[in-house]
Structure formats: structure tokens, C-alpha cells
Design a protein around this motif. Structure first.
Motif, PDB file in Angstrom:
ATOM      1  N   VAL A  77     -32.565 -39.056  24.590  1.00  0.00           N
ATOM      2  CA  VAL A  77     -32.365 -37.631  24.801  1.00  0.00           C
ATOM      3  C   VAL A  77     -31.442 -37.513  25.999  1.00  0.00           C
ATOM      4  CG1 VAL A  77     -34.379 -37.313  26.281  1.00  0.00           C
ATOM      5  CG2 VAL A  77     -33.540 -35.404  24.930  1.00  0.00           C
ATOM      6  N   ALA A  78     -30.528 -36.545  25.940  1.00  0.00           N
ATOM      7  CA  ALA A  78     -29.349 -36.593  26.811  1.00  0.00           C
ATOM      8  C   ALA A  78     -29.653 -36.685  28.291  1.00  0.00           C
ATOM      9  CB  ALA A  78     -28.494 -35.366  26.546  1.00  0.00           C
ATOM     10  N   PRO A 277     -18.157 -40.879   7.833  1.00  0.00           N
ATOM     11  CA  PRO A 277     -18.540 -39.464   7.732  1.00  0.00           C
ATOM     12  C   PRO A 277     -19.514 -39.022   8.803  1.00  0.00           C
ATOM     13  CG  PRO A 277     -18.757 -40.560   5.596  1.00  0.00           C
ATOM     14  CD  PRO A 277     -18.482 -41.622   6.617  1.00  0.00           C
ATOM     15  N   LYS A 278     -20.453 -39.883   9.168  1.00  0.00           N
ATOM     16  CA  LYS A 278     -21.467 -39.448  10.135  1.00  0.00           C
ATOM     17  C   LYS A 278     -20.835 -39.043  11.459  1.00  0.00           C
ATOM     18  CE  LYS A 278     -25.622 -41.789   8.614  1.00  0.00           C
ATOM     19  NZ  LYS A 278     -26.604 -42.816   8.945  1.00  0.00           N
ATOM     20  N   ASP A 280     -17.680 -38.023  11.621  1.00  0.00           N
ATOM     21  CA  ASP A 280     -16.513 -37.219  11.260  1.00  0.00           C
ATOM     22  C   ASP A 280     -15.224 -37.926  11.677  1.00  0.00           C
ATOM     23  OD1 ASP A 280     -15.304 -35.109  10.026  1.00  0.00           O
ATOM     24  OD2 ASP A 280     -15.233 -33.859  11.818  1.00  0.00           O
ATOM     25  N   HIS A 282     -12.119 -40.117  10.291  1.00  0.00           N
ATOM     26  CA  HIS A 282     -11.467 -40.372   9.016  1.00  0.00           C
ATOM     27  C   HIS A 282     -10.176 -41.149   9.255  1.00  0.00           C
ATOM     28  CE1 HIS A 282     -14.346 -37.585   7.297  1.00  0.00           C
ATOM     29  NE2 HIS A 282     -14.080 -36.781   8.308  1.00  0.00           N
ATOM     30  N   LYS A 474     -28.226 -33.144  36.276  1.00  0.00           N
ATOM     31  CA  LYS A 474     -27.437 -32.440  35.259  1.00  0.00           C
ATOM     32  C   LYS A 474     -27.756 -30.957  35.256  1.00  0.00           C
ATOM     33  CE  LYS A 474     -26.032 -35.971  32.054  1.00  0.00           C
ATOM     34  NZ  LYS A 474     -26.468 -36.899  31.060  1.00  0.00           N
ATOM     35  N   ASP A 491     -15.960 -23.243  17.322  1.00  0.00           N
ATOM     36  CA  ASP A 491     -16.970 -24.216  16.936  1.00  0.00           C
ATOM     37  C   ASP A 491     -17.659 -24.800  18.153  1.00  0.00           C
ATOM     38  OD1 ASP A 491     -16.286 -23.723  14.423  1.00  0.00           O
ATOM     39  OD2 ASP A 491     -15.302 -25.642  14.027  1.00  0.00           O
ATOM     40  N   GLU A 492     -16.853 -25.084  19.186  1.00  0.00           N
ATOM     41  CA  GLU A 492     -17.431 -25.657  20.387  1.00  0.00           C
ATOM     42  C   GLU A 492     -18.406 -24.680  21.006  1.00  0.00           C
ATOM     43  OE1 GLU A 492     -17.018 -28.662  21.887  1.00  0.00           O
ATOM     44  OE2 GLU A 492     -16.088 -29.196  20.005  1.00  0.00           O
ATOM     45  N   ALA A 494     -20.072 -22.451  19.572  1.00  0.00           N
ATOM     46  CA  ALA A 494     -21.307 -22.322  18.791  1.00  0.00           C
ATOM     47  C   ALA A 494     -22.318 -23.387  19.170  1.00  0.00           C
ATOM     48  CB  ALA A 494     -20.987 -22.418  17.301  1.00  0.00           C
ATOM     49  N   THR A 495     -21.824 -24.577  19.461  1.00  0.00           N
ATOM     50  CA  THR A 495     -22.767 -25.664  19.699  1.00  0.00           C
ATOM     51  C   THR A 495     -23.077 -25.887  21.165  1.00  0.00           C
ATOM     52  OG1 THR A 495     -20.933 -27.215  19.676  1.00  0.00           O
ATOM     53  CG2 THR A 495     -22.162 -26.960  17.645  1.00  0.00           C
ATOM     54  N   GLU A 496     -22.193 -25.474  22.017  1.00  0.00           N
ATOM     55  CA  GLU A 496     -22.398 -25.880  23.404  1.00  0.00           C
ATOM     56  C   GLU A 496     -22.620 -24.754  24.386  1.00  0.00           C
ATOM     57  OE1 GLU A 496     -19.341 -28.515  24.574  1.00  0.00           O
ATOM     58  OE2 GLU A 496     -19.840 -29.970  23.036  1.00  0.00           O
ATOM     59  N   SER A 497     -22.284 -23.512  24.009  1.00  0.00           N
ATOM     60  CA  SER A 497     -22.331 -22.478  25.028  1.00  0.00           C
ATOM     61  C   SER A 497     -23.699 -21.847  25.168  1.00  0.00           C
ATOM     62  CB  SER A 497     -21.293 -21.404  24.722  1.00  0.00           C
ATOM     63  OG  SER A 497     -21.720 -20.684  23.585  1.00  0.00           O
ATOM     64  N   GLN A 498     -24.608 -22.250  24.302  1.00  0.00           N
ATOM     65  CA  GLN A 498     -25.933 -21.612  24.403  1.00  0.00           C
ATOM     66  C   GLN A 498     -26.660 -22.088  25.649  1.00  0.00           C
ATOM     67  OE1 GLN A 498     -27.260 -19.242  22.424  1.00  0.00           O
ATOM     68  NE2 GLN A 498     -25.254 -19.144  21.548  1.00  0.00           N
TER      69      GLN A 498
ATOM     70  N   TYR B  60     -30.972 -33.111  19.538  1.00  0.00           N
ATOM     71  CA  TYR B  60     -31.789 -33.928  20.438  1.00  0.00           C
ATOM     72  C   TYR B  60     -30.921 -34.573  21.512  1.00  0.00           C
ATOM     73  CZ  TYR B  60     -35.309 -37.426  21.757  1.00  0.00           C
ATOM     74  OH  TYR B  60     -36.196 -38.199  22.440  1.00  0.00           O
ATOM     75  N   ARG B  61     -29.789 -35.122  21.066  1.00  0.00           N
ATOM     76  CA  ARG B  61     -28.904 -35.794  22.028  1.00  0.00           C
ATOM     77  C   ARG B  61     -28.371 -34.812  23.069  1.00  0.00           C
ATOM     78  NH1 ARG B  61     -26.403 -38.254  17.369  1.00  0.00           N
ATOM     79  NH2 ARG B  61     -27.227 -40.348  17.077  1.00  0.00           N
ATOM     80  N   SER B  64     -30.198 -31.341  26.696  1.00  0.00           N
ATOM     81  CA  SER B  64     -30.123 -30.943  28.109  1.00  0.00           C
ATOM     82  C   SER B  64     -28.957 -29.994  28.368  1.00  0.00           C
ATOM     83  CB  SER B  64     -29.999 -32.178  29.004  1.00  0.00           C
ATOM     84  OG  SER B  64     -28.807 -32.842  28.724  1.00  0.00           O
ATOM     85  N   ARG B  67     -28.553 -24.160  27.572  1.00  0.00           N
ATOM     86  CA  ARG B  67     -28.751 -23.398  28.800  1.00  0.00           C
ATOM     87  C   ARG B  67     -29.935 -22.452  28.707  1.00  0.00           C
ATOM     88  NH1 ARG B  67     -22.578 -21.771  29.407  1.00  0.00           N
ATOM     89  NH2 ARG B  67     -21.715 -23.844  29.496  1.00  0.00           N
ATOM     90  N   TRP B  75     -29.246 -21.878  18.662  1.00  0.00           N
ATOM     91  CA  TRP B  75     -28.430 -23.035  19.031  1.00  0.00           C
ATOM     92  C   TRP B  75     -28.394 -24.055  17.893  1.00  0.00           C
ATOM     93  CZ3 TRP B  75     -30.004 -28.139  20.912  1.00  0.00           C
ATOM     94  CH2 TRP B  75     -28.994 -28.838  21.566  1.00  0.00           C
ATOM     95  N   ILE B  79     -25.310 -25.489  15.527  1.00  0.00           N
ATOM     96  CA  ILE B  79     -25.006 -26.890  15.216  1.00  0.00           C
ATOM     97  C   ILE B  79     -24.957 -27.075  13.705  1.00  0.00           C
ATOM     98  CG2 ILE B  79     -25.910 -29.248  15.352  1.00  0.00           C
ATOM     99  CD1 ILE B  79     -27.009 -28.584  18.106  1.00  0.00           C
ATOM    100  N   GLN B  82     -21.735 -26.029  12.332  1.00  0.00           N
ATOM    101  CA  GLN B  82     -20.716 -27.035  12.661  1.00  0.00           C
ATOM    102  C   GLN B  82     -20.813 -28.224  11.708  1.00  0.00           C
ATOM    103  OE1 GLN B  82     -18.479 -26.871  15.037  1.00  0.00           O
ATOM    104  NE2 GLN B  82     -17.915 -28.933  15.624  1.00  0.00           N
ATOM    105  N   ARG B  93     -11.372 -33.244   1.753  1.00  0.00           N
ATOM    106  CA  ARG B  93     -10.488 -34.416   1.841  1.00  0.00           C
ATOM    107  C   ARG B  93     -10.714 -35.340   0.663  1.00  0.00           C
ATOM    108  NH1 ARG B  93      -8.809 -35.864   7.097  1.00  0.00           N
ATOM    109  NH2 ARG B  93      -8.878 -38.028   6.456  1.00  0.00           N
TER     110      ARG B  93
END
Lengths: 498, 192
Positions: A77-78, A277-278, A280, A282, A474, A491-492, A494-498, B60-61, B64, B67, B75, B79, B82, B93
Motif C-alpha cells: 500500500v502506497a 495490457p495490464k 497499458d 503497447h 507523505k 483522466d489524471e 479523475a484518479t488523482e485529485s480526489q 490500493y496502491r 495514500s 485526499r 475516487w 479509477i 480510467q 487497437r
């Protein structure tokens, strides 16, 4: 009432809530209209099938949950330390410093490890993977070169920022690693930087039997690094070649097509265009030694809305004998030792220097933020200012020696020197007296990375000090802005700004 | 939803402290919605479970970086969008390799009966869903996966309750129009 619209039929079939009056009107109409009744009945067949299809999707929930939790046991976990990435080491492992450097520049650098996963996991190449397992087990040393050319679009600028990165990696059993990393910026660089400027030029050597060293050729400084521990280099760790296989076997990639054969460094290589693919990833071009199935060359180009990159991993050398000087940790002559302190005496000196400055200046700390491009913590200038604030002007006078305040300032110089020394490396430290004062007991005034395994030393505005773990740091320490300002990507966000 | 947010925040904190079971509870709460979104955005039903796993692993990764831990649901849905998009790009493709309709594992019992016909008819429905606009696809999936409960689905998709129902109804209407009469199979399909 006229016949129901298609949407009304749909709502009725789905039994969606309506207000009471509308429900009554629809029910009355339905009881009187065979045509609408037929439409509703017809739709119900569709609804049943939709429910059946979705029940199928949900059916494996319990098994999937179990599988997920099992996978989590292999994922960090990060906010917990990831020894592999922190320590550097085998293929593609970058030092914490490299992570900082690449993160600051904003390139999404990717590890060779990932590429090896791509290479080694095609179902079509199972036998090759088995041979590879044997080969890896025997690997005693390796080296390779990684180069990346990355162009980053920038908000409000027509010309991209360009990053050129080159990295040489060496590993030798049972636990010696060396990484030479250089990053050069060009194109439209922000204020304070210059096109062609070397942003980062470091050599990092880690050893199992004694402390390593991180040499910064730009700053002309060095830092002593803790020695690699047995658990970081032994057969149970990811730094050891065999352990990679455990990771590799769990991944999967696809061969898009074969690229034929060619000579690379006098060896016969067979090429594959791979998809992963996992990740992304290519169109990764991979060339394997036909004798050993070990990689000889890997190339990849990637492009998204903000970044275009060309990466290549070349000059792979397996089981070669290295010059022992490669792992020599003697610091270059004339370089300053900026290894952060962690002894009580030094920490007390730092605290005392800042406390005294605040006392003399009427309740503030030296107003500097070392994250600013041109800013530096100038201990001599601050010392001179402290003398001036106390009325000690001009050349030192013999009668000052007996003055208690003068003596205090003399003693504070040592603490100031330490802060100046530590904050030379702006990537893993920050002094923020420009924004933090003695009243800010929740805010961090000064912090530094205390070595990979020891966490972060922080001083708050009220000069209390403690060590933070990676996870705590952190959350507490604001990340440094990237050098190139990227355009916002939805896209970024959506996943990171929360 | 406030209690949920508090609960989510607690579960996130417990996960970060090393309690994987807490993450399992977040999975229980949001996996259906994530399946709906990845299925709707990617249109790739056979890969839904893999994509769902990928979403939660990424979550999970990166936990942290979250926010506002109380907003874990939004959230993880972000993901999922995405991951769904990445999958869709990947399929685009490789479209030459995907000429046939995807094989879908379908619940074999409908109306208490088991049969090839039923499975085929469900597969037809699944194929037709892929032709709906993305918003309708996601809403239809969410409606059925969330057991027709709009409260959570609407919020996570950024819609009002009535707006969510309107999108679902629109999707079903469009779907019904795309089906041939024999595909609707009124007699066998009806149980009401």
C-alpha cells in the motif's frame, strides 16, 4: 389519455417510482389499452434478461474478493516503505533520488522491470521463460544503459519542455549496486533554469557490507547512505534475480508479432513486438539473446495528451566482471559531505540557532523558502544579520567576547551551518521560514530525508522535532511542484485529485 | 451518505494502517458500481472481473494519495472510468482480433429454467447494450448491479435520483427499439 410513450413504458417495466397521480393515470390507461399492455409485457422479457446478465457479473463476488485480498498481500500500500524501489538494485530498480528527480520533472519514467515482465510472460514463450529462469538463477552480475527522451507539453507555451535522461546500472552479487543518472533539460524551460542545463547528475553506490554513497556532481556534494541489509539483498528480496521470477510469473503479456533476427553487440537477437495490457503498454520492441533468452535491447515509444517519450534499454551485459573501482565509495576530492545529522547535539544546535534568530528578530525565522529556484539558506549572511540585530556592528571587538548574547550567537553559527549544509540538496529537504513562524506549531519549518530506512526528520514552527515515517511524511509534507507545468488532463484529475 | 463517508474514511485509515480486511469491506461496498462502470465504459464484458480487480489494486496502491478518504466511492469510480477507457483503447487497437462478439458467461437460470435458448437471448441483450451511448450503458449496468437502488449509483455517477432514472429509462427504451421481436421473446421472458 393517449397511449404511453416508449419511455413511459420503460419506466413502468422497470418499476421506477412515479408520483401518485401519474401512477394512477398510467395504471388506468394500461388497464384499458391492450396495445400498451403488450408493450410493457414485451419489455419485461428484456428486463429479465438484463437482470440475468448482471447476476452473472456479480456471481463471483466472493471469490473475486478473496483473490483481491490475496493479491494485496503482495502489493505495498502506497504509504508503506517499498524496499525494492527505495533501495535500487536489480534490473530497473531506481533509487529514491531518481524517483524524486523524475517526479519533479514530471516524466512518467518506467522501469526495465516492467519491460522484462512484458518480455518474459508471453504464453507463446513459456519455454523461453523456463530457460530464462535457469539463466537468471546463475546471474552473478549485469549492467545496462537506459536512455529516455521525453517531450512535455506545457500550459500556456507552444514549445515543449524536453527531458533527456541517461542512466547506467550495475549489479553484482551478492549485493553491490551502482547507478549513474543524468538528466538534462532543454526546450522551453521555466524561469531559473537554462536550456541544456544538467538538472541531475548523481552516482549512487549501495553495498551490503558497508555504507554506500550518493554523489551529486551538480552540487558537488555527497551523502553517506546506509548499507544494504540482508533482507534487501538476500534470496527472499526483490533485489535478488530469482525473486524477480516470482513477480514475472504472475504477470502476462502478449506477442503482437515477431520482428525477426539481428545482431546486437555481436550476439544474435530475436525481436518481438509486445503488448502488456495490464500496464497499458503497447508496441514495446524487445530483442532477446537467442542463446540465453536474456534481454539485449528494449525500445518503446509512448505518447499521450501531454507527453511523448522515446525510451530504450541497451548495452545489456550479463555475468561480466566489473572493475572494483565501480563500487568504490571514497568521496571525490573537494566535495562537501551533506549527510544529514541525527545526533542529539546537532539537533539541539539547529533548534537553538532558530530559536535565537526568532528571539532577536521579534518572532520570525530567517525568511527563506529553499524550494524557490534561486533561494538558499546562507548561514554566513544570517549570522551577520543576527550580530547586527544585537548591535554588534563592524569587525569583531575583543570586549564582545565576554558578552553573553554574543556568545549565544557564536554557538548558533554551528546550527545555521548545519541547516545550510543539509538544504543544499533541495530535492530531499526544505526549509520554509518564509511561511512558517514560531506560532505555527502544526506547520513544518524544516525537514530532511534521513536516509532510506530511517524516515524524515521534521521541525515544526514551535521547534518541536520528531521523525516521521514515509507514510506520515507523505501526508504532512507538500510535494514539490513539477518543473514543467503540464496542461490539466481530465483522466489524471479523475484518479488523482480526489 | 454521510455515515457512509465516515465509514469509508475509517476503512481507508485502517487499510493504510495495514488492515487488508478493511479494504475488503470497501470492495464489498463498491465492487458492483465499479463493475458497472468498467463494463459500461469499456464495453468488454468478458474482462469485467479482471478490470474490477485492476481498479481496486490501483486504488490500493494509490490509497495514500486520496485526499478525502470519505470520498473513496467517487475516487474508485474515477479509477474505474480510467481503466475502462484504457481497455476500450486497447480493444480499438486490437479490433481486428475481436471480430466476433465477446463470449459472455451468463447466469444459466432464468425464470427457474435452464436452457440454451435463454442463454443465447441474454447474450443478444448483452451485445445490444454495447451499442448504447456510454452514459446509458453505465447507468443501466449500475441499475441492475446495485439491485435497482439508485441512491448510491446516482451519487457516484454525479446524477440526481430522477436524472439517474431518466437515463436508465432512456437506455432501456433504446435497447428495446434495437431488439427484434423474436429477440424480445415475450412469452418465455415474461414472469410477471
Amino acid at each position: 389519455m393517449s397511449c404511453l410513450t416508449d419511455e413511459q413504458v420503460a419506466r413502468l417495466t422497470l418499476e421506477l417510482p412515479e408520483d401518485a397521480e401519474e401512477s394512477r393515470r398510467l395504471a388506468v390507461h394500461l388497464s384499458e389499452c391492450p396495445s400498451c399492455r403488450g408493450k410493457v409485457a414485451k419489455n419485461r422479457g428484456l428486463i429479465d434478461r438484463l437482470a440475468a446478465a448482471h447476476a452473472g457479473l456479480d456471481r463471483n463476488h466472493v471469490d473475486s474478493r478473496e483473490k483481491l485480498l490475496e493479491q494485496l498481500s503482495r502489493v505495498d500500500v502506497a504509504n508503506r516503505p517499498n524496499k525494492f524501489w527505495q533501495r535500487g538494485g536489480l534490473i530497473g530498480a531506481w533509487s529514491g533520488r531518481r524517483q524524486v528527480a523524475t517526479a519533479l520533472i514530471g516524466i512518467s519514467a518506467t522501469a526495465v522491470l516492467g519491460l522484462l515482465l512484458i518480455v518474459l510472460n508471453s504464453g507463446q514463450r513459456l519455454s523461453a521463460m523456463e530457460r530464462m529462469a535457469k539463466e537468471l538463477k546463475e546471474v552473478k552480475s549485469y549492467s545496462y544503459k537506459n536512455t529516455e527522451h521525453v517531450m512535455i507539453s506545457q500550459k500556456g507555451k507552444t514549445e515543449p519542455g524536453i527531458v533527456d535522461l541517461s542512466q547506467l546500472n550495475y549489479w553484482q552479487a551478492p549485493g553491490r549496486t551502482r547507478e549513474d543518472l543524468k538528466i538534462v533539460l532543454s526546450g522551453a524551460v521555466p524561469r531559473g533554469y537554462h536550456p541544456g542545463q544538467t538538472q541531475c547528475d548523481i552516482v549512487s553506490i549501495s553495498l551490503m557490507d558497508k555504507p554506500g554513497i550518493l554523489i551529486d556532481r551538480v552540487l558537488k556534494t555527497y551523502t553517506r547512505e546506509p548499507e544494504l541489509r540482508a533482507e534487501d539483498t538476500g534470496s527472499g528480496s526483490l533485489i535478488y534475480p530469482m525473486s524477480l521470477l516470482r513477480v514475472i510469473r504472475e504477470e502476462s503479456g502478449n506477442v503482437v508479432r515477431e520482428l525477426g533476427t539481428k545482431q546486437i553487440g555481436g550476439e544474435q537477437a530475436h525481436g518481438y513486438l509486445m503488448d502488456y495490457p495490464k500496464a497499458d503498454w503497447h508496441d514495446v520492441e524487445v530483442w532477446l539473446d537467442t542463446e540465453t533468452d536474456l534481454p539485449l535491447e528494449v525500445r518503446h515509444e509512448a505518447k499521450d495528451e501531454t507527453t511523448a517519450s522515446e525510451m530504450q534499454w541497451t548495452d545489456f551485459r550479463w555475468n561480466t566482471t566489473f572493475d572494483p573501482k565501480l563500487f568504490d565509495t571514497t568521496p571525490p576530492e573537494g566535495y562537501a559531505d551533506i549527510t544529514p545529522p541525527d545526533d542529539v547535539k546537532t539537533l539541539a544546535e539547529i533548534t537553538e540557532a532558530l530559536r535565537l534568530y526568532a528571539e532577536l528578530s521579534g518572532g520570525k525565522y530567517p525568511p527563506i523558502d529553499t524550494y524557490e529556484v534561486d533561494a538558499k539558506f546562507d548561514a554566513d549572511a544570517i549570522y551577520a544579520e543576527m550580530l547586527k540585530l544585537t548591535g554588534f556592528n563592524g569587525p569583531p571587538q575583543p570586549q564582545w567576547a565576554g558578552n553573553e548574547k554574543y556568545q549565544e550567537i557564536q554557538r548558533a553559527k554551528s546550527g545555521l551551518d548545519w541547516i545550510a549544509k543539509i538544504t543544499r540538496d533541495k530535492n530531499v529537504t526544505r526549509y520554509e521560514g518564509l511561511h512558517v513562524g514560531p506560532q505555527d506549531k502544526e506547520k513544518i519549518l524544516l525537514w530532511w530525508l534521513n536516509g532510506d530506512s530511517q524516515g524524515y526528520r521534521v521541525f515544526y514552527g514551535d521547534l518541536t522535532s520528531k521523525m516521521l515515517t514515509d507514510a506520515e511524511a507523505k501526508k504532512a509534507i507538500a510535494p514539490r511542484s513539477k518543473i514543467f507545468a503540464e496542461p490539466a488532463a481530465e483522466d489524471e484529475k479523475a484518479t488523482e485529485s480526489q | 451518505m454521510e455515515a457512509n463517508a465516515t465509514n469509508d474514511a475509517n476503512l481507508v485509515a485502517q487499510t493504510l494502517a495495514g488492515n487488508r480486511e478493511a479494504f475488503g469491506q470497501l470492495y464489498d461496498r463498491y465492487a458492483r458500481m465499479v463493475r458497472a462502470v468498467v463494463a459500461g465504459v469499456s464495453g468488454d464484458w468478458p474482462a469485467v472481473e479482471d478490470m474490477t480487480q485492476e481498479c481496486f489494486l490501483r486504488g490500493y496502491r494509490n490509497l495514500s494519495k486520496l485526499r478525502e478518504p470519505g470520498r473513496f466511492g467517487s475516487w474508485i469510480v474515477g479509477i474505474a472510468r480510467q481503466v475502462g477507457r484504457e481497455r476500450r483503447r486497447s480493444l480499438a487497437r486490437d479490433r481486428h482480433e475481436f471480430s466476433a462478439a465477446p463470449v459472455v458467461e451468463i447466469e444459466s437460470t432464468i425464470n427457474g429454467e435452464t436452457g440454451v435458448d435463454e442463454r443465447e437471448q441474454v447474450e443478444v441483450v448483452v451485445q445490444k447494450i454495447a451499442m448504447l451511448p456510454e452514459q446509458e450503458r453505465v447507468a443501466v449496468h449500475a441499475f441492475f448491479l446495485e439491485q435497482r437502488d439508485a441512491t448510491q449509483a446516482a451519487e457516484l455517477l454525479g446524477l440526481s435520483r430522477s436524472g439517474f432514472y431518466a437515463v436508465v429509462a432512456r437506455g432501456i427504451t433504446r435497447l428495446a427499439k434495437q431488439m427484434r421481436p423474436d429477440e424480445m421473446n415475450q412469452e418465455k421472458g415474461s414472469k410477471r
